[in-house]
Design an enzyme around this catalytic site. Structure first.
Site, mmCIF file in Angstrom:
data_model
loop_
_atom_site.group_PDB
_atom_site.id
_atom_site.type_symbol
_atom_site.label_atom_id
_atom_site.label_comp_id
_atom_site.label_asym_id
_atom_site.label_seq_id
_atom_site.Cartn_x
_atom_site.Cartn_y
_atom_site.Cartn_z
ATOM 1 N N SER A 161 0.810 -1.207 0.000
ATOM 2 C CA SER A 161 0.000 0.000 0.000
ATOM 3 C C SER A 161 0.852 1.269 0.000
ATOM 4 O O SER A 161 1.570 1.521 -0.957
ATOM 5 C CB SER A 161 -0.970 -0.018 1.179
ATOM 6 O OG SER A 161 -1.961 0.954 1.000
ATOM 7 N N ASP A 187 -1.013 -3.894 -3.485
ATOM 8 C CA ASP A 187 -2.119 -2.932 -3.460
ATOM 9 C C ASP A 187 -1.619 -1.531 -3.118
ATOM 10 O O ASP A 187 -1.971 -0.947 -2.075
ATOM 11 C CB ASP A 187 -3.210 -3.352 -2.473
ATOM 12 C CG ASP A 187 -4.589 -2.849 -2.909
ATOM 13 O OD1 ASP A 187 -4.763 -2.604 -4.107
ATOM 14 O OD2 ASP A 187 -5.468 -2.708 -2.038
ATOM 15 N N ARG A 201 5.067 8.600 -7.573
ATOM 16 C CA ARG A 201 4.461 7.349 -7.135
ATOM 17 C C ARG A 201 5.350 6.206 -7.612
ATOM 18 O O ARG A 201 6.372 6.428 -8.284
ATOM 19 C CB ARG A 201 3.063 7.182 -7.725
ATOM 20 C CG ARG A 201 3.038 7.279 -9.262
ATOM 21 C CD ARG A 201 1.754 6.786 -9.869
ATOM 22 N NE ARG A 201 1.672 7.054 -11.297
ATOM 23 C CZ ARG A 201 2.267 6.324 -12.242
ATOM 24 N NH1 ARG A 201 3.029 5.287 -11.898
ATOM 25 N NH2 ARG A 201 2.131 6.641 -13.522
ATOM 26 N N ASP A 206 11.403 2.638 -11.500
ATOM 27 C CA ASP A 206 12.067 2.634 -10.198
ATOM 28 C C ASP A 206 12.955 1.425 -9.950
ATOM 29 O O ASP A 206 13.676 1.383 -8.948
ATOM 30 C CB ASP A 206 11.016 2.728 -9.086
ATOM 31 C CG ASP A 206 10.250 4.040 -9.131
ATOM 32 O OD1 ASP A 206 10.848 5.050 -9.549
ATOM 33 O OD2 ASP A 206 9.059 4.052 -8.765
ATOM 34 N N HIS A 266 -8.022 -4.974 1.245
ATOM 35 C CA HIS A 266 -6.763 -4.274 0.975
ATOM 36 C C HIS A 266 -5.576 -5.205 1.259
ATOM 37 O O HIS A 266 -4.626 -5.275 0.479
ATOM 38 C CB HIS A 266 -6.710 -3.035 1.858
ATOM 39 C CG HIS A 266 -5.606 -2.074 1.546
ATOM 40 N ND1 HIS A 266 -5.215 -1.759 0.272
ATOM 41 C CD2 HIS A 266 -4.811 -1.334 2.370
ATOM 42 C CE1 HIS A 266 -4.239 -0.865 0.311
ATOM 43 N NE2 HIS A 266 -3.964 -0.606 1.580
#
Length: 471
Positions: A161, A187, A201, A206, A266
């Site tokens: 998350s 998630d 983000r 990355d 989640h």
């Protein structure tokens, strides 16, 4: 997966949907520091052991702590890093993940990165802190590289998350031209990240390879707990990614029930990943598809040209020029794997000008370990003329050798008399018959094995009961 590698796992728990301005993230330049200006980090890096849940703390810039904690520089390293925290306590899944990683391959180091001080804040503040923690992880990895020659290419960051974006910032902040080996986003958080640029983000840039699992992207008032947009080379959307089976019964119990439902859906991404570690013989396969509606028709079960991949730890790593969205179905509990089948049924409706909307059940008689087993399904379709219908069926077990398919039509308002509800229409029988609805062919494709089976009436592998026949 790869030799001498490092894996980092990051978590967020109980993510809320507080809105805030995009600039809450700050800019990359605001968070960039030089290592010479720091002697310690806010993040605690604890080497996981099988004997304690507290671990042995490795202190930044203190090489003796690597020896004290028995860090083995010749082995892969797994680092578990949490995300936003409501209660300021590390969650149980972190230790389950660490234990699962050790059970998968004993020849690894596992580190838990504890940044609770920065995570136990109001959500927008915790979001602001993700860049700072990403920078600290990057500094820690550079220290390992410089002091014990541990290559960043052997690093795998796993972020849950909010922590998925922490991992992304760590990958983008690390100095030099070479990248971290792999980042997995579980998630990745949606609020204040959805729609942002790749530099704000988690993104495929990355690391050498980035994968993500999206399990709770159901939107409410324009926001979703998990990010919906692709953020990786391979983005997995179990059950469509909006919601997960096994949680609906909590929704109407209470406010706490809703909270638990959010957490449960989640956090399903975490348990799907753990499942991939614990059940090597039941790896879940996902398939490239444009959307869940097309997938639900069974139209996307191809593995040609890398159109499918394995969800979780054992994914096939492949850099792609564009993010690829993959879909799959799962069970409500571990082990989550199901087998995907496309059924294409060719109907001939001989009744002019009449659409038929029957409810029917399908029984599959299969041979599994020399025993016959039967699976039953129900579906409803509007059938016109001469047409092929496609839909997806999932099973907990591989159907193996398909011996026979049996149709049984259920009673509906379209039946006109008792005789029609029991009459069987078999095209190869002798004699005359009235116009009716005929199942001509059934084609089955197995996603996991890529095998195809074609059954044709007349070969006596399709038995039709109570088939519709009207004047």
């Amino acid at each position: 997966m790869f030799s001498n590698s490092l894996i980092v796992i990051v978590q967020i728990d109980g993510l809320g949907c507080t809105a805030g301005p995009p600039q809450a993230l700050g800019s990359q330049s605001e968070h960039t520091r030089t290592k010479k200006d720091q002697q310690s980090l806010e993040t605690k890096f604890q080497l996981y052991t099988d004997t304690t849940e507290e671990g042995c703390q490795i202190l930044f810039n203190q090489l003796e702590t690597l020896d004290k904690c028995s860090f083995n520089a010749s082995l892969p390293l797994v680092m578990i890093v949490h995300g936003w925290s409501v209660d300021g306590i590390l969650e149980d899944w972190i230790w389950k993940m660490a234990a699962a990683l050790k059970s998968q391959d004993k020849q690894i180091n596992v580190i838990i990165a504890d940044w609770l001080t920065f995570a136990h804040q109001h959500y927008p503040i915790a979001v602001q802190n993700t860049r700072h923690i990403g920078q600290e992880i990057a500094d820690f990895l550079e220290w390992l590289e410089e002091s014990i020659q541990f290559s960043r290419s052997n690093v795998h960051l796993i972020g849950y998350s909010l922590g998925a974006h922490v991992s992304g910032f760590a990958g983008s902040y690390i100095s030099g031209t070479s990248k971290i080996g792999r980042i997995t986003g579980l998630d990745p958080a949606g609020p204040l990240f959805e729609g942002m640029s790749p530099t704000d983000r988690l993104s495929p840039d990355d690391a050498n390879f980035v994968d993500a699992i999206h399990t709770f992207t159901k939107q409410h008032m324009g926001l979703s707990v998990g990010i919906k947009q692709p953020v990786a080379h391979f983005d997995f959307y179990p059950n469509g990614g909006t919601f997960q089976p096994g949680h609906a019964e909590l929704l109407f119990m209470s406010f706490s029930g809703i909270t638990q439902t959010v957490k449960c859906a989640h956090e399903r991404s975490v348990h799907l990943f753990i499942d991939s570690l614990l059940h090597n013989d039941k790896q879940s396969t996902a398939y490239w598809c444009n959307d869940i509606n097309t997938f639900d028709k069974g139209m996307c079960l191809s593995c040609r040209k890398n159109r499918c991949n394995t969800l979780g730890y054992n994914i096939r790593e492949e850099r792609l020029p564009k993010s690829r969205r993959l879909f799959l179905k799962t069970r409500a509990r571990m082990p989550f794997k199901v087998y995907h089948y496309q059924f294409k049924i060719h109907f001939i409706n001989e009744i002019q000008g009449k659409q038929i909307d029957p409810t029917f059940s399908i029984s599959l008689t299969v041979l599994i370990l020399h025993h016959y087993s039967v699976f039953v399904f129900c579906s409803v379709e509007g059938i016109n003329g001469n047409k092929t219908y496609s839909f997806l069926i999932t099973l907990d077990t591989d159907i193996g050798e398909l011996i026979m398919i049996k149709f049984k039509w259920e009673g509906t308002a379209v039946w006109e008399n008792i005789w029609d509800t029991v009459q069987t229409i078999i095209p190869w029988t002798k004699g005359t018959r009235r116009p009716g609805l005929i199942v001509k062919t059934i084609r089955v494709k197995a996603g996991e094995t890529q095998q195809k089976i074609s059954l044709i009436q007349g070969k006596k592998k399709i038995i039709v009961e109570n088939i519709l026949n009207l004047n």
